[in-house]
Enzyme design. Structure first.
Site: not given
Ligand code: ATP
Ligand code: MG
Length: 605
Positions: A300, A310, A65
């Protein structure tokens, strides 16, 4: 019925297998996706059917996003998705998940593109350049919603938000059907079009999938799939006042892009039944190509001493706790890069931690260890004095005929052990030694503590790459602080000359010549948080900030560093790895180096 998995095609290093590799290998062996077509761009069933057989064996995607900067957790997901596509003859799409009109910003879009490229990945190839934005699919999403309504799979609900919440039930209580649930498809269609046409105020109605209000999985209790929101979208402007919900949009995005393996983090596991339900319904209507994508969940990344939310990272930036998103203490990709991390180190880290199906914490030292492994054979050595005091060799003029005499010294840029077989070593470093040199203040003790081997009156020490000297004493100011260390140079002991070893030194210390040393600002970064789990269990992460996470010192560095360009990395002998700051180094002629990491792991201590 499963075919034994064939080993993954690998380039260079053998890659450790994991459950995702096994799934992909099984799919490839069974030919699960061989019937797919690709028309050169995302699209519905008819669009794809008119295309070629898909040249990509698998399709994965990284769908951020664009509402913030990517961090080390995203790096794991990027390495995973792009890495699998590369290893298995596929392609990975970079997709901006911009279905939420409120949050996007082009600053973030640009930074995400940069981050993925910098990490070493590409979305080009296998029938196109696969950079997509989900908002381009709004028309299809709308058409799909009408199709669901027409077939009795969705209805417009006008309960108040409170009633909707109350009627959803909870883990122990089944939900209650909405009084609007039995509207006819024709009524629903008319009402949905009124939503689209701006006849209803924000929040007055939602479109819901009609599944099962008693499902044990709350995500299947008629989830909302469209809401009314008057907001200007960065891509579609004011065309829409209704927007799809993430859980509805995401499976459709995957399907239009012909994704085969849709990898997400574990918290989406409970969403998978809806993902499958929706794609089945849209396949039945002939809207989407078959076979549909499948979702797989992995744990994750949780890294000690690091926060990856974020929102919280934004708070650190907005509250000026750090200098910006690219502050070298931030776990953002721009922060890691400015700190001196390399793409290779991050890829190695992602490989080493692997993927699993259960959450755990990874120790920060694992990330640093990968960086040291990478820098060990890349970073040229250099000497730097971070806490300088002057050392004067009082007999210099006597020995060399003049106090101004300078001797040339050379040292290898990389030690023998860091050079791969068959590789040509880089040219030696050259620097001068004269009557006065800078040494570390801690390398002299007037009264040595037990076991101290460096400079104290009467002790014999080597100036690394230069001469052996015998310490004779020091000069002090009125407060008793040492202002100058005194020594005698021992002639004939220059490193690399025949007599070098004629006198045994107790220790070798690093130094920089007063005649040719260059001044540098050195930023000594340390962990940003002093708590290994700064935001666990709802803790106030701000109270865990390490007050000593940045110390700035004025240092002297050897002349070879005058050629350093921003991003160049070095090992300052005895001190650790340093990088020429990509923002400030060279500005106004000033040298600025960041400490990347020490030479040894200090996280456990
Ligand atoms: P928010 O905290 O705003 O929900 P998010 O960390 O989920 O953000 P996105 O931009 O939705 O961020 O994430 C993009 C991709 O990165 C998604 O497929 C998510 O699963 C992956 N992702 C985010 N954080 C992690 C993490 N800590 N470890 C592994 N993958 C991650
Ligand atoms: Mg997200």
């Amino acid at each position: 019925m499963t075919t034994p998995a064939s080993p993954a095609p690998t380039e260079g290093d053998a890659k450790a297998s994991n459950f995702l590799r096994q799934i992909i290998e099984t799919d490839l062996a069974k030919g699960t996706y061989t019937s797919r077509h690709w028309a050169g761009s995302p699209g519905d069933a008819a669009h794809q059917a008119a295309g070629q057989p898909d040249p990509a064996k698998i399709r994965t995607r990284f769908p951020p996003e664009p509402n913030g900067y990517l961090h080390v957790g995203h790096a794991k997901s990027i390495c995973l998705n792009f890495g699998l596509a590369r290893d298995y003859g596929g392609v990975c799409h970079l997709r901006f998940d911009d279905t939420n009109p409120e949050k996007e910003d082009t600053e973030y879009v640009d930074s995400i593109i940069d981050a993925v490229k910098w990490l070493g990945y590409s979305w080009e190839g296998k029938g196109g350049s696969h950079l997509y934005q989900a908002s381009d699919y709004f028309d299809f999403m709308y058409r799909a919603a009408e199709s669901l309504i027409e077939r009795g799979h969705a209805y417009v609900d006008e309960q108040s938000a409170e009633d909707m919440r109350a009627n959803r039930g909870d883990f122990n209580t089944p939900g209650k059907n909405s009084p609007f649930r039995e509207r006819t498809p024709a009524e629903n269609l008319a009402r949905f079009r009124e939503m689209r046409d701006g006849k209803l105020p924000d929040g007055a109605a939602v479109l819901r999938a009609k599944i099962d209000m008693a499902s044990p999985n709350i995500n299947l209790r008629d989830p909302a799939i469209y809401r009314i929101r008057r907001a200007t979208h960065h891509n579609t402007g004011d065309k829409w006042c209704i927007y799809p919900m993430y859980t509805y949009a995401h499976p459709i995005e995957d399907a239009l892009e012909q994704i085969t393996h849709s990898l997400c983090t574990l918290e989406f596991e409970d969403q998978r039944p809806f993902y499958d339900w929706l794609l089945e319904r849209l396949n039945e209507a002939g809207l989407l190509a078959s076979p549909p994508p499948r979702q797989y969940e992995f744990a994750r990344l949780n890294l000690t001493y690091v926060i990856t939310s974020k929102r919280k990272l934004a708070q650190l930036v907005n509250d000026k706790r750090v200098s910006g998103w690219d502050d070298p203490r931030m776990p953002t990709i721009v922060g890691l890069r400015r700190r001196g991390y390399t793409p290779e180190a991050i890829q190695l880290f992602a490989e080493r931690i692997g993927v699993t199906k259960s959450d755990s914490w990874i120790d920060y030292s694992v990330l640093e260890g990968c960086l040291r492994e990478d820098l060990e054979h890349k970073a040229h050595r250099a000497m730097a004095v971070l806490d300088p005091v002057k050392l004067v060799m009082t007999n210099w003029g006597e020995v060399f005929g003049s106090d101004d005499h300078l001797e040339t010294c050379t040292q290898p840029a990389l030690p023998h052990s860091a050079i791969a077989e068959g590789e040509t070593p880089p040219p030696d470093r050259v620097f001068m030694i004269g009557k006065a040199v800078w040494i570390e203040r801690e390398d002299f003790e007037e009264v040595p503590p037990k076991g101290y081997k460096r400079l104290f009156p009467g002790n014999v020490v080597r100036l690394k790459g230069g001469y052996v000297i015998e310490c004779t004493g020091c000069a002090k100011d009125a407060d008793g602080r040492v202002t100058e260390v005194h020594a005698k140079v021992i002639p004939g002991t220059k490193s690399g000359t025949p007599g070098a070893d004629s006198v045994k030194a107790k220790a070798a210390i690093t130094w920089v010549g007063v005649a040719d040393g260059i001044p540098a600002e050195v930023r000594l970064y340390d962990r940003l948080f002093s708590d290994p789990h700064p935001d666990a269990g709802g803790k106030d992460f701000l109270s865990a900030l390490n007050p000593d996470s940045l110390k700035v010192v004025q240092a002297w560095v050897e002349p070879s560093l005058a050629a350093a360009r921003p991003d160049d990395k070095f090992q300052f002998e005895r001190h650790g790895y340093f990088v020429a700051d990509r923002v400030d180094h060279g500005v106004g002629g000033k040298a600025v180096f960041n400490r990347v990491t020490g030479l040894k792991d200090s996280w456990g201590k």
